[in-house]
Design an enzyme around this catalytic site. Structure first.
Site, short mmCIF file in Angstrom:
data_model
loop_
_atom_site.label_atom_id
_atom_site.label_comp_id
_atom_site.label_asym_id
_atom_site.label_seq_id
_atom_site.Cartn_x
_atom_site.Cartn_y
_atom_site.Cartn_z
N CYS A 1 0.76 -1.22 0.07
CA CYS A 1 0.00 0.10 0.05
C CYS A 1 0.82 1.10 0.07
O CYS A 1 0.32 2.34 -0.23
CB CYS A 1 -0.92 -0.06 1.07
SG CYS A 1 -2.00 -1.27 1.31
N ASP A 2 2.13 1.10 0.20
CA ASP A 2 2.81 2.50 0.09
C ASP A 2 4.14 2.24 -0.56
O ASP A 2 5.14 2.45 0.16
CB ASP A 2 2.83 2.91 1.73
CG ASP A 2 3.25 4.54 1.74
OD1 ASP A 2 3.18 5.23 0.65
OD2 ASP A 2 3.50 4.93 2.80
#
Ligand SMILES: *[C@@H]1O[C@H](CO)[C@@H](O)[C@H](O)[C@H]1NC(C)=O
Ligand SMILES: *[C@@H]1O[C@H](CO)[C@@H](O)[C@H](O)[C@H]1NC(C)=O
Ligand SMILES: *[C@@H]1O[C@H](CO)[C@@H](O)[C@H](O)[C@H]1NC(C)=O
Ligand SMILES: *[C@@H]1O[C@H](CO)[C@@H](O)[C@H](O)[C@H]1NC(C)=O
Ligand SMILES: *[C@@H]1O[C@H](CO)[C@@H](O)[C@H](O)[C@H]1NC(C)=O
Ligand SMILES: *[C@@H]1O[C@H](CO)[C@@H](O)[C@H](O)[C@H]1NC(C)=O
Ligand SMILES: *[C@@H]1O[C@H](CO)[C@@H](O)[C@H](O)[C@H]1NC(C)=O
Ligand SMILES: *[C@@H]1O[C@H](CO)[C@@H](O)[C@H](O)[C@H]1NC(C)=O
Ligand SMILES: *[C@@H]1O[C@H](CO)[C@@H](O)[C@H](O)[C@H]1NC(C)=O
Length: 635
Positions: A502-503
């Protein structure tokens, strides 16, 4: 027209034949059942409680088995040669004219053979009890599945001197002293865990004096053994279908069938706390029960095989006995490794105990009981467990340079880590090469100790005022892009659970001394269930500029969000500029989508140098720049 009719009728005939076949409970010589017919049952008991046939144990792998026909899912109670399934194509079971029931694999190899050799007129029958029987032409019983149990005992099926239940490395058997026991029989060590070796068998109501060695589950839910073990199901009484199964986790459980929904309930189990089963966490591994079962590696150790806890942990250091090395101890409160004591001393101080272990090179750890001053040194670490009931502490011997300065914080593994997303992290640490050395959690102190990655993060080498000696050459960039892609592929596909990071951004790609890429910061990571491909987060995560449009659109989040971010990072590695914070072409702001279109055109034209970081002064591999397939140049 006639041909079409045939095509329609033929399947109908097959269906009729098979429905007829599925009702039979007897098989005669000359019959053969191919594995391709696994959807049909081979034999069914007259009361329809049990079926026998091919059972799919894995992708394209089948066993010849007997199962409960009325449970929600097929519950296998017996298998021929359970450790070695056969191929899903070309395998078959045959009752041949010599009177042998034979299971053959795709290449004709005999996988299992009843060895009855009773000639023509032999029959195979599945009884109401779930017992599969081979009889000769006179009706004499020559072989029965009840005499060759696998991991389950059915009511009236005896466990005897010559038989045992086996599930993985676990065994239920009558020991040489006539006592019924559970043993972990692994590749390196064997160890009895039930009844607890801490107690005298007579003190727990068993006896060694009855040598008949016979145990049986009756039809009312009593399990009685000749060593005076006497167990009663919680729902004991007639009319309930039960089984006694040695489960994959080493626990022996009695189950009762709920006929209304076909589910099984545990009506008795041998081991209350799963950590009392030996071997579950492997060599050097430590078991914890809080109240769910979990394994962890001691400080200075890591999992041998990230997917299998029973393979245990291996040290992260090499011990050399011919060299005097500096060691220290890390305390694991209320923890012990059962057995394998090197020395035992009573009434000595912890300091003396530590000195004893330091003096013996092969000593790996010690367990110390404060009250009695008992000191156990260990040279093999098996059956590790951590329990608030254990009246002692374990001290792991690790090289001094591996012990963090904060060791006085007393790392206590019996506290669940509660940091923001640390539970996710804990799971990741077990399965991903971002390597965590240890964690501490005590009151407000929460520490995660990681491998030191020397050369900072990727952004420091790409953006802003980068000194010439820091500027990454093309081959370094390629290696980093490739390594990151592999890391993501591992996260998305090879982990025990699917993980979406997610990042993904250059700040979260750390570089080792050799410029190997390591994905870091799982602060936002989510584990997704393996059988599901999308997640639904209520809040946005990630970093603007790298975030996939799904976030803004509130669409389901899949591993593709990481692929999107990776794409942005890849463009940044190649161009050397912050694509994520806006793109300027000839002084004009363009959108990422337009930019990607332009990049595609450039790629199609074959002349890619316009988009390559100008600081490379044209030194790049144009084949790699156009097409990542040239990755083999790396190795
Ligand atoms: C036949 O197949 C089995 C399972 O696939 C394999 O273990 C065995 O070695 C094969 N035997 C021969 C003779 O090819
Ligand atoms: C031994 O156990 C069997 C049951 O398995 C029982 O029938 C027999 O009476 C026992 N023998 C003695 C001497 O207790
Ligand atoms: C059996 O299952 C039904 C339906 O799920 C449930 O209502 C019932 O309580 C269960 N019976 C037992 C004895 O667990
Ligand atoms: C152990 O240490 C000695 C002395 O420093 C060295 O000669 C030897 O090669 C080392 N052995 C191993 C296996 O590292
Ligand atoms: C502990 O016991 C061993 C023998 O098992 C002995 O050699 C050693 O000296 C004892 N250590 C202490 C501190 O008493
Ligand atoms: C870039 O870095 C060099 C040396 O590190 C320094 O001399 C120079 O002033 C810096 N330029 C800018 C624009 O920051
Ligand atoms: C990378 O790390 C190594 C080892 O610490 C160091 O020698 C080297 O200078 C670093 N490289 C850069 C470009 O910072
Ligand atoms: C994911 O799980 C949800 C709820 O459990 C389910 O509705 C959905 O169909 C699943 N999606 C896939 C692709 O399996
Ligand atoms: C995600 O969850 C929220 C609240 O739980 C729900 O309102 C929304 O419809 C869900 N979105 C999807 C795509 O499932």
């Amino acid at each position: 027209m006639a041909r079409l009719l045939c095509l329609v009728i033929l399947p109908l005939i097959i269906v009729l034949l098979s429905s007829h076949a599925s009702a039979q409970s007897t098989l005669s010589t000359g019959s053969s059942i191919p594995v391709e017919k696994h959807k049909q049952t081979f034999l069914t008991s007259p009361n329809a409680d049990f079926s026998c046939g091919f059972y799919e144990v894995g992708r394209n792998a089948f066993s010849f088995s007997i199962w409960f026909a009325n449970s929600k899912e097929k519950t296998v109670v017996w298998s021929a040669n359970p450790k070695s399934p056969v191929n899903g194509h070309g395998s078959k079971v045959t009752l041949n004219n010599e009177g042998n029931l034979v299971l053959t694999d795709v290449n004709g190899t005999v996988n299992w053979d009843s060895k009855t050799s009773s000639g023509k007129g032999t029959t195979v029958v599945l009884l109401d009890t779930g017992n599969l029987i081979i009889r000769d032409s006179t009706g004499t019983k020559l072989w029965q599945s009840f005499s060759a149990p696998t991991d389950t005992l059915l009511p009236l099926q005896p466990l005897t001197k010559g038989t045992r239940l086996v599930s993985g490395y676990f065994n239920l058997y009558f020991d040489n002293d006539n006592v019924l026991r559970l043993m972990y029989d692994g590749p390196e060590v064997s160890s009895i865990y039930w009844p607890s070796p801490d107690y005298n068998v007579f003190d727990i109501g068993r006896t060694r004096y009855n040598s008949s060695r016979n145990a049986v589950l009756d039809t009312e839910g009593h399990f009685l053994s000749s060593d005076q073990l006497n167990i009663k199901a919680s729902d004991w009484g007639p009319g309930i279908k039960r089984r006694l199964t040695l489960d994959y986790d080493g626990n022996l459980r009695m189950y009762s069938l709920n006929v209304s929904d076909g589910s099984w309930t545990v009506s008795w189990q041998t081991i209350a706390k799963l950590c009392d089963v030996h071997g579950l966490c492997g060599e050097n591994g430590i078991c914890q029960f809080l109240p769910r079962f979990k394994c962890f590696c001691p400080p200075g150790y890591e999992m041998k095989d990230p997917t299998k806890w029973n393979r245990g942990c291996r040290p992260l250091f090499v011990k050399n006995c011919s060299k005097t090395e500096e060691f220290e101890f890390v305390k694991l409160a209320q923890t012990d490794f059962y057995g394998f004591d090197l020395t035992v001393n009573h009434s000595i101080s912890l300091k003396e105990c530590k000195r004893t272990c330091l003096e013996i090179c092969s000593c790996l750890a010690l367990t110390y009981k404060t009250g009695s001053g008992t000191c156990y040194t260990k040279n093999v670490l098996y059956n590790g467990y951590s329990s608030t009931n254990y009246p002692g502490d374990n001290y792991i011997k690790v090289p001094k340079n591996m012990v963090s300065k904060h060791s006085d914080l007393s790392c206590n593994p019996s506290t669940e880590i509660v940091l923001g997303s640390a539970t996710v992290l804990g799971a990741l640490v077990a399965i991903f090469a971002v390597r965590m050395w240890g964690f501490c959690s005590e009151d407000q102190h929460k520490l995660l100790v990681y491998e030191y990655v020397e050369n900072e993060s990727l952004d420091k080498y790409l953006f802003g005022n980068v000194s010439t000696e820091r500027l990454l050459a093309w081959n370094q960039r390629f290696k980093i892009a490739w390594g990151t892609a592999r890391g993501l592929a591992y996260l998305h596909h090879e982990c025990l659970e699917w993980v979406v990071h997610c990042d993904i951004k250059p700040e979260n790609i750390l570089l080792t001394r050799d410029f190997e890429a390591k994905i870091a910061d799982f602060g936002l990571a989510k584990l997704s269930k393996r059988d599901n491909t999308s997640l639904n987060f209520t809040h946005m995560r990630g970093t603007m500029g790298y975030m996939a449009p799904e976030w803004a659109l509130n669409s389901p989040i899949t591993a593709k969000v990481d692929v999107y971010s990776y794409g942005v990072v890849l463009l940044e590695i190649v161009t050397g500029s912050r694509i994520s914070s806006g793109i300027k072409v000839d002084g004009k702001e363009v959108e990422l989508r337009e930019f990607v279109q332009a990049v595609k055109q450039i790629l199609a034209s074959g002349d890619v140098k316009d988009i390559i970081d100008t600081r490379l002064n044209g030194y790049f591999n144009s084949a790699q720049a156009k097409d990542g397939k040239h990755a083999q140049h790396l190795k």
